[in-house]
Design a protein around this motif. Structure first.
Motif, PDB file in Angstrom:
ATOM      1  N   VAL A   1       0.845  -1.188   0.000  1.00 48.64           N
ATOM      2  CA  VAL A   1       0.000   0.000   0.000  1.00 48.64           C
ATOM      3  C   VAL A   1       0.878   1.234   0.000  1.00 48.64           C
ATOM      4  CG1 VAL A   1      -1.859   1.218   1.195  1.00 48.64           C
ATOM      5  CG2 VAL A   1      -1.707  -1.260   1.338  1.00 48.64           C
ATOM      6  N   SER A   2       0.560   2.208  -0.840  1.00 48.67           N
ATOM      7  CA  SER A   2       1.317   3.463  -0.857  1.00 48.67           C
ATOM      8  C   SER A   2       0.391   4.623  -0.579  1.00 48.67           C
ATOM      9  CB  SER A   2       2.012   3.650  -2.211  1.00 48.67           C
ATOM     10  OG  SER A   2       1.089   3.576  -3.271  1.00 48.67           O
ATOM     11  N   GLY A   3       0.975   5.712  -0.095  1.00 49.02           N
ATOM     12  CA  GLY A   3       0.172   6.873   0.257  1.00 49.02           C
ATOM     13  C   GLY A   3       1.016   8.129   0.319  1.00 49.02           C
ATOM     14  N   ASP A   4       0.709   8.999   1.258  1.00 48.89           N
ATOM     15  CA  ASP A   4       1.423  10.262   1.394  1.00 48.89           C
ATOM     16  C   ASP A   4       2.809  10.030   1.998  1.00 48.89           C
ATOM     17  OD1 ASP A   4      -0.871  11.358   0.459  1.00 48.89           O
ATOM     18  OD2 ASP A   4      -1.348  12.537   2.236  1.00 48.89           O
ATOM     19  N   GLY A   5       3.821   9.897   1.136  1.00 49.63           N
ATOM     20  CA  GLY A   5       5.194   9.823   1.607  1.00 49.63           C
ATOM     21  C   GLY A   5       5.642   8.483   2.126  1.00 49.63           C
ATOM     22  N   PHE A   6       4.951   7.401   1.815  1.00 48.23           N
ATOM     23  CA  PHE A   6       5.360   6.100   2.330  1.00 48.23           C
ATOM     24  C   PHE A   6       4.772   4.985   1.480  1.00 48.23           C
ATOM     25  CE2 PHE A   6       1.099   6.277   3.751  1.00 48.23           C
ATOM     26  CZ  PHE A   6       0.687   4.960   3.881  1.00 48.23           C
ATOM     27  N   CYS A   7       5.328   3.791   1.647  1.00 43.93           N
ATOM     28  CA  CYS A   7       4.667   2.575   1.181  1.00 43.93           C
ATOM     29  C   CYS A   7       4.913   1.491   2.221  1.00 43.93           C
ATOM     30  CB  CYS A   7       5.141   2.149  -0.202  1.00 43.93           C
ATOM     31  SG  CYS A   7       6.884   1.739  -0.314  1.00 43.93           S
ATOM     32  N   SER A   8       3.900   0.654   2.427  1.00 44.16           N
ATOM     33  CA  SER A   8       3.964  -0.372   3.452  1.00 44.16           C
ATOM     34  C   SER A   8       3.463  -1.691   2.897  1.00 44.16           C
ATOM     35  CB  SER A   8       3.118   0.023   4.673  1.00 44.16           C
ATOM     36  OG  SER A   8       3.607   1.188   5.286  1.00 44.16           O
ATOM     37  N   LYS A   9       3.911  -2.763   3.534  1.00 46.92           N
ATOM     38  CA  LYS A   9       3.408  -4.091   3.191  1.00 46.92           C
ATOM     39  C   LYS A   9       2.455  -4.538   4.292  1.00 46.92           C
ATOM     40  CE  LYS A   9       6.173  -7.302   1.586  1.00 46.92           C
ATOM     41  NZ  LYS A   9       7.206  -8.379   1.505  1.00 46.92           N
ATOM     42  N   LEU A  10       1.293  -5.025   3.882  1.00 41.31           N
ATOM     43  CA  LEU A  10       0.339  -5.573   4.835  1.00 41.31           C
ATOM     44  C   LEU A  10       0.514  -7.085   4.840  1.00 41.31           C
ATOM     45  CD1 LEU A  10      -2.847  -3.477   3.969  1.00 41.31           C
ATOM     46  CD2 LEU A  10      -1.096  -3.005   5.682  1.00 41.31           C
ATOM     47  N   GLU A  11       1.054  -7.600   5.926  1.00 43.91           N
ATOM     48  CA  GLU A  11       1.332  -9.022   6.030  1.00 43.91           C
ATOM     49  C   GLU A  11       0.233  -9.710   6.829  1.00 43.91           C
ATOM     50  OE1 GLU A  11       5.164  -8.917   7.866  1.00 43.91           O
ATOM     51  OE2 GLU A  11       6.213  -8.910   5.928  1.00 43.91           O
TER      52      GLU A  11
END
Length: 455
Positions: free
Chosen positions: A21-31
């Motif tokens: 998932v990406s958004g305002d200034g970041f991207c993360s993994k949902l595990e």
């Protein structure tokens, strides 16, 4: 589950069961955690831009590609993201969508379509040699052909002749394409402006439904016969066979908070979990539980109040005379999920041709109705079930008092005489005045036209 980010722009699926998932200034993994039966967020990267799309190549999971407002970035082994540069070239116009096919990286920007292959950046043009312009969405059909959705230039499909326009009587060649989602059965779901369209294997269209001013931003297949649309005001579930909307969902939040944010801000897993990237963050809905709440609700009469009259009730019909009286009616509906989302609308048959605008107000008032037979109808609405059946709340029979029936013929004759002697004369004078004004206006327009000719 809700993210702490104020706004999500995109999610992308890697080949594993995790979501990126990406958004305002970041991207993360949902595990996904089997022990907790939930998804846990793991930060992958931070950057000083808006992330619209993120992907990892199947053959190279160590490289993260990020389509941002400031161009294409890439990160190797979770390092700091940097602009991707090849022989001095880079894709620095605002990115909107990213897609990886085999060894190719496709990037849609507000200024065209680009493909990175063998470390070279190529701009891709239509079969007519023209720029795509604003590329908003990309996808692959069942034949691994690229589908390109643009803002202002419609939908395009990759072919042996290059990229050709897909259009027909329903799917216009110059409209805005917000989402294009093929399924494994050869059908393609397309959202174009106010229309939701299903294309079959021969690209023949079926209009599923229309909603002004915009049908939705993102879309997904729930199953072979059901689709989901992420709209400005929540999630809509529709059946493609009946072409009917089954559910509207916007739980616990305001309508503006339930606005989906981008073309890929909706993802539905095979298990029936809907990941919704909306203005309020990332929410997950379990669509499997919808069937428990599909029974439309019906309004029930709560209270009736009369002022300045005491009607009689015969055969469940209120009998009363004309006069200076008022009616106040209120209803209620039992809805235990979120009663704040219940809306009502009314229609007084015999007096109103249209329903009132739906609102949270459960009361309605009428004053001094003329003689006639009336029936007050009420209908309840929730985002999950839509409108229920129209319910009859009360019936009325309003008659004229006996003294009024005696004097009515006299009043009627006097009215006709007054209209003949006075109002007709007044109407004639008005018509003469309007005719004179129209004649003068025509003269002035002719003069203006002649002055322009002489200029």
């Amino acid at each position: 589950m809700q993210s702490q980010s104020p706004r999500f722009f995109h999610r992308n699926i890697s080949k594993s069961s995790d979501l990126i998932v990406s958004g305002d200034g970041f991207c993360s993994k949902l595990e996904y955690s089997e022990n907790n039966d939930n998804y846990q967020a793991k930060l992958l990267s931070e950057f000083s831009s808006i992330g619209w799309n993120t992907a990892t190549a199947p053959q190279d999971n160590n490289t993260l590609w990020i389509a941002t407002e400031d161009g294409l970035l890439h990160s190797i082994e979770q390092g700091q993201p940097k602009p991707f540069v090849c022989d001095g070239d880079k894709i620095d116009s605002p990115n909107r969508v990213l897609l990886i096919r085999d060894q190719e990286i496709w990037v849609g920007t507000i200024n065209g379509l680009f493909c990175i292959k063998k470390n070279f950046i190529h701009e891709i043009y239509t079969s007519e040699g023209r720029k795509f312009g604003y590329v908003y969405t990309l996808n692959l059909n069942s034949k691994n052909q690229l589908l390109v959705g643009t803002l202002g230039k419609g939908l395009w499909q990759e072919s042996l002749r290059g990229f050709v326009s897909i259009n027909n009587d329903i799917l216009t060649p110059l409209g805005n394409i917000y989402s294009v989602i093929p399924n494994e059965f050869g059908k393609t779901l397309v959202v174009q402006e106010e229309k939701v369209i299903i294309l079959d294997e021969q690209l023949q269209p079926t209009l599923l439904f229309e909603e002004l001013p915009l049908a939705g931003w993102s879309a997904s297949w729930v199953d072979e016969n059901t689709v989901a649309i992420g709209t400005n005001y929540g999630l809509v579930i529709a059946d493609i066979n009946s072409t009917k909307i089954k559910n509207r969902m916007a739980f616990h939040l305001s309508k503006s908070e339930w606005q989906f944010t981008a073309t890929n801000s909706l993802h539905i897993t095979k298990e029936g979990l809907a990941f919704c990237g909306i203005n309020a963050g990332l929410y997950v809905l379990d669509l499997n539980k919808l069937d428990k709440f599909t029974q439309p609700i019906e309004p029930q009469l709560n209270e009736i109040k009369w002022e300045n009259t005491e009607p009689k009730v015969e055969n469940n019909i209120y009998e009363l005379s004309t006069g200076k009286w008022s009616l106040h009616a209120s209803v209620f509906a039992a809805w235990f999920i979120d009663e704040k989302q219940v809306e009502f609308r009314f229609k007084l048959i015999g007096f109103q041709h249209e329903w009132t605008t739906p609102s949270h107000r459960s009361t309605i008032d009428f004053n001094s109705l003329p003689p006639g037979n009336y029936e007050l109808m009420a209908q309840a609405y929730t985002p999950l079930t839509g409108f229920g059946e129209a319910v009859s709340i009360l019936k009325m029979h309003v008659t004229m008092p006996l003294w009024a029936t005696i004097f009515q013929p006299i009043v009627h004759v006097f009215g006709n005489t007054f209209d003949t002697l006075f109002r007709s004369s007044s109407r004639n004078k008005d018509l003469i005045t309007k005719n004179e004004e129209l004649t003068n206006e025509i003269k002035e327009r002719k003069k203006a036209v002649q002055d322009l000719k002489n200029y």
